[in-house]
Scaffold this active site. Structure first.
Site, PDB file in Angstrom:
ATOM      1  N   HIS A 126       0.824  -1.212   0.000  1.00 18.07           N
ATOM      2  CA  HIS A 126       0.000   0.000   0.000  1.00 18.07           C
ATOM      3  C   HIS A 126       0.861   1.266   0.000  1.00 18.07           C
ATOM      4  CE1 HIS A 126      -3.289   2.642   0.553  1.00 18.07           C
ATOM      5  NE2 HIS A 126      -2.855   3.047   1.722  1.00 18.07           N
ATOM      6  N   LYS A 165      -8.564  12.235  -2.920  1.00 16.52           N
ATOM      7  CA  LYS A 165      -9.635  11.477  -2.253  1.00 16.52           C
ATOM      8  C   LYS A 165      -9.631  11.819  -0.763  1.00 16.52           C
ATOM      9  CE  LYS A 165      -9.195   6.879  -1.333  1.00 16.52           C
ATOM     10  NZ  LYS A 165      -9.182   5.432  -1.638  1.00 16.52           N
ATOM     11  N   SER A 185     -11.071  -3.139  -2.840  1.00 18.39           N
ATOM     12  CA  SER A 185     -11.656  -3.786  -1.668  1.00 18.39           C
ATOM     13  C   SER A 185     -13.176  -3.754  -1.823  1.00 18.39           C
ATOM     14  CB  SER A 185     -11.170  -3.071  -0.410  1.00 18.39           C
ATOM     15  OG  SER A 185     -11.722  -3.674   0.730  1.00 18.39           O
TER      16      SER A 185
END
Ligand code: R5P
Length: 299
Positions: A127, A189, A221
């Protein structure tokens, strides 16, 4: 050097062994009646450098526990070096204390791996690359942009606009745009840390008529992130919308959500043991690019 993989990671393990011209073995694995994992290494590992491959999704807790047991067993059996290869590193998204008192799960996992005896680590698209510092040993991260680019070319995508759905995805967008020789755009975001709700801050002057768009992210996800962006670019006239990501977790109604947002195709790597069968989802084998990366970046 030999490659050993858990059964669900045998495709990647075998691929790496083939590319590196070495032997491949599979861990003997079963589950006791009470749910605990049993792990046995039958391969001849004494004095060998071992590359141990595990996919840590689905059932992250179990897969990680088995991995720790296997690393420890390899060391106990006399392996001279254990390098762990994780096509997907679970627990990596909690990489800092967002709210006071939260556990930093990626730190916990990487410290545990090191303590169990892992001498080195390769991961695909963690990530946040900076998290690998918690391993406190040699660790490398691959963004498999070459594999994504090949698949997109086969799909007839020539010079799309690549969109990173958040600042964190910018490295991926940059890597893919370099491979394809096209432009990329980073969108902001904002996620509510308590409710988990997300919203995007989008440029108002973006016109996409006749443009193919590729949204690139590390993980799908719930599908919320890529669907949000897909809806937005469709509204602005995008012709085709492709999503490329490394890890497809497809939680709950993610697939339906992505389809409803108007996504034409999702290209995902075989980094998890989940296999969605749906014409919209295309899996790509990461083994070849990962093997080249391993050869070019020795630990
Ligand atoms: C978040 O920062 C990640 O890079 C992904 O964008 C996110 O984890 C995807 O999750 P979801 O599919 O639930 O939006």
């Amino acid at each position: 050097m030999i490659v050993i993989s858990f059964p669900s990671a045998a495709d990647v393990g075998e691929g790496i062994a083939k590319e590196l011209g070495t032997r491949h073995y599979v861990v003997t694995h079963k589950v006791f009646p009470d749910g605990e994992s049993y792990v046995r290494i039958e391969a001849p590992v004494k004095g060998e450098e071992v590359m141990l491959v595990q996919k840590t999704y689905p059932c992250q807790d179990k897969r990680l526990m088995e991995l720790l047991i296997a690393v420890d067993a390899l060391k106990a059996k006399g392996a001279s070096k254990v390098v762990v290869v994780l096509p997907y590193l679970a627990y990596a998204r909690q990489d800092r204390e967002f709210l006071e008192g939260e556990g930093v799960s990626v730190r916990t996992v990487l410290r545990a791996l090191r303590t169990a005896g892992a001498d080195g680590l390769y991961v695909v698209d963690v990530h946040k690359a900076e998290s690998l510092k918690f391993f406190e040993g040699p660790a490398r991260n691959l963004i498999a942009a070459g594999t994504w680019a090949n698949a997109l070319s086969q799909e007839g995508i020539r010079s799309p606009l690549i969109i990173a759905p958040d600042v964190g995805a910018s490295r991926r967008a940059k890597a893919l745009s370099k491979k394809l020789g096209c432009e990329y755009l980073i969108i902001k975001k904002v996620r509510d840390r308590v409710t988990g709700e997300i919203r995007h801050e989008l440029p108002s002057d973006l016109h996409l008529a006749s443009t193919d768009v590729v949204v690139v992210d590390d993980i799908i996800s719930t599908g919320g992130t890529v669907s949000n962006v897909a809806k937005y670019v469709k509204e602005r006239g995008a012709r085709r919308v492709f999503v490329v990501a490394s890890h497809g977790l497809f939680v709950g109604n993610a697939k339906r959500r992505i389809k409803e947002a108007g996504v034409d195709r999702v290209i995902i790597l075989n980094t998890t043991a989940l296999k969605i069968v749906d014409p919209i989802v295309r899996y790509e084998d990461v083994s070849a690019e990962l093997s080249r990366f391993i050869s070019n970046n020795p630990l």
